[in-house]
Design an enzyme around this catalytic site. Structure first.
Site, mmCIF file in Angstrom:
data_model
loop_
_atom_site.group_PDB
_atom_site.id
_atom_site.type_symbol
_atom_site.label_atom_id
_atom_site.label_comp_id
_atom_site.label_asym_id
_atom_site.label_seq_id
_atom_site.Cartn_x
_atom_site.Cartn_y
_atom_site.Cartn_z
ATOM 1 N N SER A 541 0.852 -1.188 0.000
ATOM 2 C CA SER A 541 0.000 0.000 0.000
ATOM 3 C C SER A 541 0.894 1.246 0.000
ATOM 4 O O SER A 541 1.678 1.438 -0.924
ATOM 5 C CB SER A 541 -0.952 -0.032 1.197
ATOM 6 O OG SER A 541 -1.994 0.891 1.032
ATOM 7 N N ASP A 626 -9.702 -3.823 -5.365
ATOM 8 C CA ASP A 626 -9.126 -2.989 -4.318
ATOM 9 C C ASP A 626 -9.806 -1.621 -4.288
ATOM 10 O O ASP A 626 -9.883 -0.932 -5.300
ATOM 11 C CB ASP A 626 -7.626 -2.811 -4.573
ATOM 12 C CG ASP A 626 -6.869 -2.353 -3.343
ATOM 13 O OD1 ASP A 626 -7.426 -1.539 -2.591
ATOM 14 O OD2 ASP A 626 -5.742 -2.807 -3.146
ATOM 15 N N HIS A 661 -8.048 -4.991 -1.285
ATOM 16 C CA HIS A 661 -6.836 -4.467 -0.654
ATOM 17 C C HIS A 661 -6.237 -5.444 0.345
ATOM 18 O O HIS A 661 -5.029 -5.501 0.508
ATOM 19 C CB HIS A 661 -7.169 -3.148 0.046
ATOM 20 C CG HIS A 661 -5.978 -2.289 0.324
ATOM 21 N ND1 HIS A 661 -5.229 -1.704 -0.661
ATOM 22 C CD2 HIS A 661 -5.402 -1.919 1.493
ATOM 23 C CE1 HIS A 661 -4.252 -1.002 -0.123
ATOM 24 N NE2 HIS A 661 -4.331 -1.124 1.190
#
Length: 689
Positions: A541, A626, A661
């Site tokens: 991320s 995501d 995610h």
């Protein structure tokens, strides 16, 4: 006749130049077209990359499976949480052997009472590629539970209500929520946060009356500022419904009497830009953690519930330059303060009457300790969690009066091979370019020689003030037992060394995060822990952004880099206010509508700075659904790397077509993703088993 081996060719994405202009600056994006999620050509490209990844890693498939089975074998399959008591019931989460999902249950008053199954998620998840149950909230009379389900991994939850006496699931479905919900004390009013359909920002708080249609739910609060998000919960005292509203730098709270859900909403303190605060209720006061008046590391204040504005705030714990105030837990007789000094967690216990005050004793430099589930207000037992890089996670019940502790559970590492005495952890300090000392925690097996030949995996995150504490991982043992050193670089942008550590790694100081990581790498090399031929880096991320920058800035230092769900197209994303999370992040990265921030973030944005140079071996992963880092960021980045990189090092890209995610939803399926990453590292080291 000998048949020649089939040559494997990497996918070459087509180029459709799109010129993006801002502040008189033009960026040409050849892969902008990959943002079209429903475009068959996009799905075809992602599929081809997955096929290429499969071909390139075919020789490691057995290793991946062996790693998966090895890691899984260390995990106790028929496991359960330590029960906690709330409102007359003991609540338990447990797993059964061979099953991927939890079973939620409870027992009335005594742990010897019959088990009542609330949810068997294994049954609920059947027929779904992805399934996440979240947000369980029990009504005050213990008869109803609200819960939320996401079957796409886009973090858009649908809330349902179940009758725990009859097992009936009520017909109402509340869609597009955060998943969290809280009951008023009338057992029929449910408060929840709803998301904007496009940006996924939680911007509205509604209340739902049992037995009515969700479309008739009443709007309680609407957060109109698109840099804020809103949420709702109940105070530990169960007296108030709390509505919070936050941006990166500013917060604001409202409250409603839980006994009167249709009553008046009261504002605690109107928002002031740059002032953060949070509230907890005790007797006739709110206890308020805040950075008001330059309290960078926060201080604790209190104010009467009937007049909670800033003008009535009274100091309880002053601001301390060297101590970060992180959290508080309130009990009838005790105030428990979680704080951090010199990077280390401290838990301070104080009696309200002033007759006792002490810290829990912890005795090394590479541990993590934090208070756990403590929903019971009227108890002298504090539950906390402790672990270290070498000590499996312990859940501890601590009697705050007698100071006796009971380890309720220690994570079992199955297989009989793990002995904590066989591993060493340490904290060392690197010196950054500007002279700042940056801590690194690391762990490895005993007997390791500092001869430059050890493989090192250096991990970091470094954003949002999120601190990566040194934590135990039985998964990580598969690397340590094969000679790896695992290290965490506590770079600026986290809060490991206090709030200033965060402030010095964001906005126009963001590059400190990246240079700190490189300086930590150089320190490990210079101190002979490793060498560039055995140096690896990993982040996900915002940590994937970090990986993208170090790949551009210092590719020669790394044999391999793993970037999971990486945020790499910083400028384009931060200019697109329709993408989830963008507007709420201006105070983290800057608003590129301002030329100063635009050109600063352009100067480090990984996608904008890919160049014709050699790059390390790289594994990049993402999820098609995501909601936080859109799949097209890593997809575009990989395509541009393929176009420009000048060496033949591996560039592998894997898109999970069913996940978002957080990756796969099943308890053990997620381990396959770890096995893929570890096999990538071991293969580069020439370790085949």
């Amino acid at each position: 006749m000998k048949v020649a081996a089939t040559e494997i060719f990497a996918p070459q994405a087509k180029k459709i130049p799109v010129h993006l202009e801002k502040h008189g600056d033009v960026r040409t994006d050849n892969y902008f077209w990959m943002r079209e999620r429903e475009n068959p050509e996009v799905l075809d490209y992602l599929t081809k990359e997955n096929m290429y990844n499969d071909q390139m890693t075919a020789h490691t498939k057995k290793l991946q499976e062996d790693l998966f089975q090895e890691v899984k074998a260390r995990i106790k399959e028929d496991d359960s949480s330590v029960p906690y008591k709330l409102n007359g019931y003991w609540y338990i989460t447990r797993f059964e052997k061979g099953k991927d999902y939890p079973i939620y249950s409870r027992k009335k008053e005594s742990l010897d009472a019959p088990e009542e199954i609330l949810f068997d998620v294994n049954e609920m998840a059947k027929g779904h590629d992805y399934y996440r149950l979240s947000g369980l909230s029990i009504s005050p009379d213990n008869k109803l539970v609200s819960y939320a389900v996401d079957t796409v991994s886009r973090r858009k939850y649908t809330i349902y209500i179940k009758n725990l006496e009859t097992g009936e699931i009520y017909p109402e479905k509340i869609k597009n929520t955060t998943g969290g919900a809280t009951w008023a004390n009338d057992n029929k009013t449910l408060f929840y946060a709803r998301k904007d359909e496009e940006t996924l920002r939680s911007d509205k708080i509604y209340k739902h009356k049992l037995g009515t249609r969700s479309k008739d739910d009443k709007l309680v609060f609407f957060e109109t500022d698109d840099t804020f998000h809103t949420y709702v919960y109940k105070s530990k005292s169960r007296r108030y419904i709390i509505i919070g509203s936050d941006s990166t730098l500013t917060s604001e709270y409202r409250f409603i009497a839980a006994d009167d859900p249709d009553g008046e909403i009261h504002l605690v303190q109107p928002r002031i830009r740059g002032v953060e605060y949070s509230i907890a209720h005790y007797r006739d006061c709110f206890y308020i953690m805040t950075n008001m008046d330059g309290a960078t590391n926060f201080k604790l204040m209190k104010a009467p519930v009937h007049s909670p504005g800033m003008e009535n705030w009274e100091e309880v714990i002053p601001h301390r330059k060297e101590v970060l105030l992180e959290d508080i837990d309130l009990f009838r007789d005790y105030l428990v303060v979680s704080e951090r000094s010199d990077g280390l967690n401290k838990i301070h216990i104080r009696r309200w009457d002033g007759t006792d005050s002490y810290f829990l004793p912890f005795d090394n430099e590479t541990y993590t300790a934090f208070t756990g589930a403590n929903p019971d207000f009227d108890t002298e037992i504090l539950r906390y969690t402790y672990n270290s890089l070498t000590t499996p996670t312990q859940v501890v019940d601590f009697n705050m009066r007698t100071r006796e502790k009971e380890i309720k559970k220690e994570l079992e590492v199955l297989g009989g091979k793990f002995q904590k005495e066989n591993y060493i952890s340490d904290r060392i300090w690197a010196t950054a370019q500007d002279g700042t000392r940056v801590p690194i925690t690391l762990v490895h097996r005993k007997g390791l020689e500092k001869d430059g030949s050890n493989p090192v995996l250096l991990y970091a995150y470094g954003s949002y003030g999120s601190t990566i504490d040194p934590y135990f991982s039985n998964v990580r043992l598969s690397l340590l037992d094969r000679g790896f050193i695992f290290a965490i670089a506590h770079v600026r942008g986290g809060e490991y060394l206090g709030r200033q550590w965060y402030d010095d790694g964001k906005l126009l100081k963001k590059k400190n995060t990246f240079s700190d990581f490189i300086d930590c790498t150089l320190h490990l090399i210079n101190e002979n822990y490793t060498s560039p031929e055995h140096m690896y880096a990993s982040g996900g991320s915002a940590g994937g952004l970090l990986m993208g920058v170090v790949a551009n800035w210092a590719p020669q230092l790394y044999k391999g880099i793993i970037a999971t769900v990486p945020f790499v197209d910083v400028v384009t994303t931060m200019l697109d206010e329709n993408i989830p999370l963008t507007t709420g992040e201006y105070d983290e990265w800057g608003n590129p509508n301002d030329p100063e921030f635009y050109f600063y973030m352009k100067s480090y944005s990984p996608y904008d700075n890919v160049s014709a140079q050699n790059y390390p071996n790289m594994l990049v992963t993402t999820g098609l659904h995501d909601s936080q880092v859109q799949y097209w960021e890593p997809a575009k980045w990989v395509a541009k790397l393929r176009e420009l990189k000048t060496n033949s090092n591996k560039l592998l890209f894997h898109t999970n077509m069913e996940a978002g995610h957080g990756g796969a939803s099943g308890r053990f399926e997620a381990l396959r993703e770890v096995a893929e990453e570890y096999a990538f590292l071991l293969d580069l080291e020439g370790i085949t088993e």
